[in-house]
Enzyme design. Structure first.
Site, PDB file in Angstrom:
ATOM      1  N   HIS A  99       0.847  -1.199   0.000  1.00  0.00           N
ATOM      2  CA  HIS A  99       0.000   0.000   0.000  1.00  0.00           C
ATOM      3  C   HIS A  99       0.871   1.232   0.000  1.00  0.00           C
ATOM      4  O   HIS A  99       1.900   1.263   0.679  1.00  0.00           O
ATOM      5  CB  HIS A  99      -0.897   0.030   1.250  1.00  0.00           C
ATOM      6  CG  HIS A  99      -1.920  -1.057   1.258  1.00  0.00           C
ATOM      7  ND1 HIS A  99      -1.618  -2.363   1.545  1.00  0.00           N
ATOM      8  CD2 HIS A  99      -3.244  -1.018   0.985  1.00  0.00           C
ATOM      9  CE1 HIS A  99      -2.709  -3.092   1.445  1.00  0.00           C
ATOM     10  NE2 HIS A  99      -3.718  -2.303   1.112  1.00  0.00           N
ATOM     11  N   LYS A 124      -1.474  -7.863  -4.148  1.00  0.00           N
ATOM     12  CA  LYS A 124      -2.394  -6.723  -4.028  1.00  0.00           C
ATOM     13  C   LYS A 124      -1.560  -5.439  -4.025  1.00  0.00           C
ATOM     14  O   LYS A 124      -0.662  -5.279  -3.194  1.00  0.00           O
ATOM     15  CB  LYS A 124      -3.199  -6.804  -2.733  1.00  0.00           C
ATOM     16  CG  LYS A 124      -4.121  -5.607  -2.556  1.00  0.00           C
ATOM     17  CD  LYS A 124      -4.770  -5.557  -1.181  1.00  0.00           C
ATOM     18  CE  LYS A 124      -5.659  -4.316  -1.075  1.00  0.00           C
ATOM     19  NZ  LYS A 124      -6.084  -4.054   0.308  1.00  0.00           N
ATOM     20  N   LYS A 270     -17.017  21.258 -20.173  1.00  0.00           N
ATOM     21  CA  LYS A 270     -18.001  21.350 -21.260  1.00  0.00           C
ATOM     22  C   LYS A 270     -17.536  22.229 -22.426  1.00  0.00           C
ATOM     23  O   LYS A 270     -17.909  21.968 -23.566  1.00  0.00           O
ATOM     24  CB  LYS A 270     -19.334  21.872 -20.716  1.00  0.00           C
ATOM     25  CG  LYS A 270     -20.134  20.799 -19.975  1.00  0.00           C
ATOM     26  CD  LYS A 270     -21.518  21.313 -19.613  1.00  0.00           C
ATOM     27  CE  LYS A 270     -22.425  20.170 -19.240  1.00  0.00           C
ATOM     28  NZ  LYS A 270     -23.806  20.577 -19.012  1.00  0.00           N
ATOM     29  N   ASP A 307     -27.996  18.321 -24.138  1.00  0.00           N
ATOM     30  CA  ASP A 307     -28.799  19.169 -23.237  1.00  0.00           C
ATOM     31  C   ASP A 307     -29.805  19.991 -24.036  1.00  0.00           C
ATOM     32  O   ASP A 307     -30.934  20.236 -23.609  1.00  0.00           O
ATOM     33  CB  ASP A 307     -27.899  20.174 -22.486  1.00  0.00           C
ATOM     34  CG  ASP A 307     -27.194  19.531 -21.295  1.00  0.00           C
ATOM     35  OD1 ASP A 307     -27.678  18.496 -20.815  1.00  0.00           O
ATOM     36  OD2 ASP A 307     -26.165  20.083 -20.865  1.00  0.00           O
TER      37      ASP A 307
HETATM   38  P1  NAP Z   1     -23.469  27.746 -14.500  1.00  0.00           P
HETATM   39  O1  NAP Z   1     -22.872  27.787 -15.857  1.00  0.00           O
HETATM   40  O2  NAP Z   1     -22.594  27.785 -13.311  1.00  0.00           O
HETATM   41  O3  NAP Z   1     -24.505  28.982 -14.380  1.00  0.00           O
HETATM   42  C1  NAP Z   1     -25.180  29.263 -13.193  1.00  0.00           C
HETATM   43  C2  NAP Z   1     -26.154  30.405 -13.424  1.00  0.00           C
HETATM   44  O4  NAP Z   1     -26.945  30.551 -12.255  1.00  0.00           O
HETATM   45  C3  NAP Z   1     -25.466  31.739 -13.667  1.00  0.00           C
HETATM   46  O5  NAP Z   1     -26.244  32.459 -14.556  1.00  0.00           O
HETATM   47  C4  NAP Z   1     -25.459  32.356 -12.271  1.00  0.00           C
HETATM   48  O6  NAP Z   1     -25.472  33.761 -12.284  1.00  0.00           O
HETATM   49  C5  NAP Z   1     -26.773  31.868 -11.735  1.00  0.00           C
HETATM   50  N1  NAP Z   1     -26.763  31.804 -10.263  1.00  0.00           N
HETATM   51  C6  NAP Z   1     -25.970  31.045  -9.486  1.00  0.00           C
HETATM   52  N2  NAP Z   1     -26.264  31.236  -8.185  1.00  0.00           N
HETATM   53  C7  NAP Z   1     -27.256  32.163  -8.149  1.00  0.00           C
HETATM   54  C8  NAP Z   1     -27.983  32.784  -7.105  1.00  0.00           C
HETATM   55  N3  NAP Z   1     -27.745  32.469  -5.824  1.00  0.00           N
HETATM   56  N4  NAP Z   1     -28.943  33.665  -7.417  1.00  0.00           N
HETATM   57  C9  NAP Z   1     -29.197  33.967  -8.704  1.00  0.00           C
HETATM   58  N5  NAP Z   1     -28.534  33.415  -9.754  1.00  0.00           N
HETATM   59  C10 NAP Z   1     -27.586  32.526  -9.479  1.00  0.00           C
HETATM   60  O7  NAP Z   1     -24.372  26.466 -14.299  1.00  0.00           O
HETATM   61  P2  NAP Z   1     -25.244  25.691 -15.424  1.00  0.00           P
HETATM   62  O8  NAP Z   1     -24.445  24.566 -15.965  1.00  0.00           O
HETATM   63  O9  NAP Z   1     -25.834  26.667 -16.356  1.00  0.00           O
HETATM   64  O10 NAP Z   1     -26.363  25.029 -14.510  1.00  0.00           O
HETATM   65  C11 NAP Z   1     -27.390  25.825 -13.945  1.00  0.00           C
HETATM   66  C12 NAP Z   1     -28.478  24.937 -13.407  1.00  0.00           C
HETATM   67  O11 NAP Z   1     -29.042  24.187 -14.459  1.00  0.00           O
HETATM   68  C13 NAP Z   1     -27.969  23.909 -12.389  1.00  0.00           C
HETATM   69  O12 NAP Z   1     -28.507  24.203 -11.156  1.00  0.00           O
HETATM   70  C14 NAP Z   1     -28.471  22.579 -12.831  1.00  0.00           C
HETATM   71  O13 NAP Z   1     -29.293  22.011 -11.826  1.00  0.00           O
HETATM   72  C15 NAP Z   1     -29.320  22.887 -14.021  1.00  0.00           C
HETATM   73  N6  NAP Z   1     -29.035  21.927 -15.114  1.00  0.00           N
HETATM   74  C16 NAP Z   1     -29.914  20.922 -15.286  1.00  0.00           C
HETATM   75  C17 NAP Z   1     -29.715  20.004 -16.288  1.00  0.00           C
HETATM   76  C18 NAP Z   1     -30.710  18.895 -16.478  1.00  0.00           C
HETATM   77  O14 NAP Z   1     -30.436  17.998 -17.280  1.00  0.00           O
HETATM   78  N7  NAP Z   1     -31.842  18.923 -15.822  1.00  0.00           N
HETATM   79  C19 NAP Z   1     -28.599  20.104 -17.132  1.00  0.00           C
HETATM   80  C20 NAP Z   1     -27.713  21.163 -16.929  1.00  0.00           C
HETATM   81  C21 NAP Z   1     -27.943  22.059 -15.907  1.00  0.00           C
HETATM   82  P3  NAP Z   1     -24.136  34.624 -12.319  1.00  0.00           P
HETATM   83  O15 NAP Z   1     -23.838  34.823 -13.780  1.00  0.00           O
HETATM   84  O16 NAP Z   1     -24.515  35.868 -11.617  1.00  0.00           O
HETATM   85  O17 NAP Z   1     -23.081  33.848 -11.601  1.00  0.00           O
END
Ligand code: NAP
Length: 486
Positions: A99, A124, A270, A307
């Site tokens: 280990h 191992k 991404k 997405d």
């Molecule tokens: P991201 O690129 O980090 O973007 C986050 C966004 O949310 C930014 O516009 C940010 O604003 C805003 N934000 C973060 N905290 C906040 C707060 N406390 N109050 C107001 N606005 C806030 O993330 P993302 O990849 O776009 O993902 C965003 C959400 O989408 C995630 O929560 C996830 O659950 C969801 N999502 C779901 C799927 C699905 O398949 N269902 C797929 C992808 C994402 P600022 O610009 O001011 O930082």
């Protein structure tokens, strides 16, 4: 592992159980421990210097290991430096172990060769992964080994090797009794190893897929994709690969040896994944992000974004009225909250579908940038309640587990018949969606989008329709409190 736990694991189908004598509070009575053993077992007694809990003397420890051999335990674990002191006797097989909790040393092959000199039945090797490439070095060694070798890397960077070692010839692997009882960093529970990853079914022909991101420990993608493979009885496994941001290109090159056929891609890769792909498809270049990387029919790495379609399909599902799908988003007023990765993909899809889009984002500058790219309206975050909208889409994490009492949109701003789509999938019913239902809105949860994007990835990987209901059920299980028992 205690006697009761041994019986519980045997009942769940474990074929070999490691009894950690150093975890017992008193000197164990090996004759009693071994007499009624429900499965074959490995007797291990680790010193504190090897991160074990043995409190007796080294003499007592070696005496205990000799006793295990005399009583005919199936296996005894002997560290490299004591293996000579405990000679072979009777039927007991010798696991000669090494280990390293700091690193995967450069002289791994030398260490293996030294172990091979110590009359082992099995070697191992468990070493700490400080980079994903350590895992590849270890698995190469496992494949080339003349003596059957259980070789894997510890830590989150090496987690996948605990499963993949089975593909390259490890006769078994190590898992903990339960999540809470992790004995080494990165260890999976028996339930995960068997229930999710089906370790026993892994062989040299097993196809490999996985999700790349950092962090990756809480990703639900392995649960969903492995459920799909299981339901179709496919000889394939889907693994979590933690790859730090700056190591993406070099790691994917190293992983060519693992012959991975497809990846899901998550934060922070991404955007960068587009630069390492040979080709892109659909709107990947316009969105500037991909969530899938897979080999196309010509063998090129293709970056795709599932997405985008998944989100649009989810919104269209919400527009279904009395069994009729109202496909048209054209002319619909949509308020999009957020300007991050998800908002970029969904915003492009909505703009292309002819929706009249307004973007509100906490950081106004980002809303302005996205709106100017899409040729749509934007407003300040604090004014989001003043916009008339047919459809509201939340692309922020506000309301996501564990902050389930938060909402990005006040209840009194919601109007009857509005369609509210929350991209958050954990929990399925966010405060925003609960409020929306109370106000007579139609709702769609992020579960729809998550399942659809995963199903579309399955289709990229397998070139056939995905078992979407099994994937949905796996996701719902993954976000339920039940999953904490895995
Ligand atoms: P991201 O690129 O980090 O973007 C986050 C966004 O949310 C930014 O516009 C940010 O604003 C805003 N934000 C973060 N905290 C906040 C707060 N406390 N109050 C107001 N606005 C806030 O993330 P993302 O990849 O776009 O993902 C965003 C959400 O989408 C995630 O929560 C996830 O659950 C969801 N999502 C779901 C799927 C699905 O398949 N269902 C797929 C992808 C994402 P600022 O610009 O001011 O930082």
């Amino acid at each position: 592992m205690m006697v009761r736990e041994h019986a519980a694991l045997a009942a769940k189908g474990a074929q070999l159980v490691e009894l950690r004598a150093d975890y017992l509070s008193r000197l164990p009575d090996l004759s009693r421990l071994l007499r009624d053993r429900p499965t074959p077992c490995v007797i291990t007694c680790r010193r504190q210097s090897d991160r074990g809990r043995w409190r007796g003397t080294e003499q007592q420890r070696q005496a205990l290991l000799r006793t295990a051999v005399v009583y005919g335990a199936e296996y005894v674990d002997l560290e490299r430096d004591v293996a000579r002191a405990i000679p072979r006797y009777g039927v007991t097989k010798r696991i000669v172990s090494h280990h390293d909790f700091e690193e995967t040393p450069d002289n791994l092959e030398e260490i293996y060769a030294e172990c091979a000199e110590l009359d082992p039945d099995i070697i191992k090797l468990a070493t700490m992964a400080n980079a994903p490439s350590d895992m590849v070095r270890m698995l190469k060694l496992v494949r080339e080994a003349d003596v059957p070798t259980v070789g894997f890397c510890m830590g989150e960077l090496g987690m996948a090797s605990r499963i993949l070692c089975g593909k390259y010839g490890s006769p078994f692997t190590y898992a903990s009794f339960s999540k809470e009882r992790e004995l080494a960093p990165g260890q999976l529970s028996f339930e995960e190893m068997q229930g999710i990853y089906r370790f026993d079914a892994i062989n040299s022909d097993t196809q490999v897929y996985g999700v790349i991101g950092d962090p990756i420990g809480h990703s639900l993608s392995p649960l969903i994709h492995n459920a799909a493979f299981r339901s179709e009885d496919r000889n394939a496994v889907y693994l979590p690969f933690r790859i730090p941001k700056d190591l993406l290109a070099s790691t994917l090159e190293e992983f060519e040896w693992l012959e991975v056929d497809g990846y899901s891609v998550t934060i922070p890769h991404k955007e960068a994944v587009i630069t390492v792909a040979d080709r892109t498809d659909g709107p990947v270049q316009e969105i500037g992000a991909a969530n899938t990387l897979y080999r196309d029919r010509q063998g090129y790495w293709l970056a795709s974004n599932t997405d985008y379609e998944a989100a649009l399909a989810s919104i269209r599902l919400g527009m279904e009225t009395e069994g009729q799908v109202d496909e048209s988003l054209s002319g619909k007023k949509v308020l999009l909250l957020g300007a991050g990765g998800a908002a970029r993909a969904i915003g492009l899809g909505l703009a292309r579908s002819g929706a009249l889009l307004t973007i509100a984002n906490r950081t106004h500058k980002r809303a302005q940038e996205l709106a100017s790219g899409l040729g749509c309206q934007q407003i300040k975050w604090e004014n989001r309640g003043t916009v008339f909208a047919d459809v509201l889409v939340n692309c922020t994490p506000v309301g996501m587990h564990p902050n389930v009492d938060e909402t990005p949109y006040e209840i009194h701003w919601l109007r009857e018949n509005m369609l509210v789509f929350d991209t958050i999938y954990n929990p399925e019913s966010t405060l925003l969606l609960k409020n929306a239902r109370e106000r007579g809105c139609r709702t769609v949860s992020g579960v729809e989008m998550f399942v659809r994007q995963a199903a579309a990835q399955f289709e990229c990987f397998m070139r056939r329709a995905a078992p979407i209901e099994e994937m949905r059920a796996a996701l719902r299980f993954g976000i339920s409190p039940l999953s904490s028992f895995l």
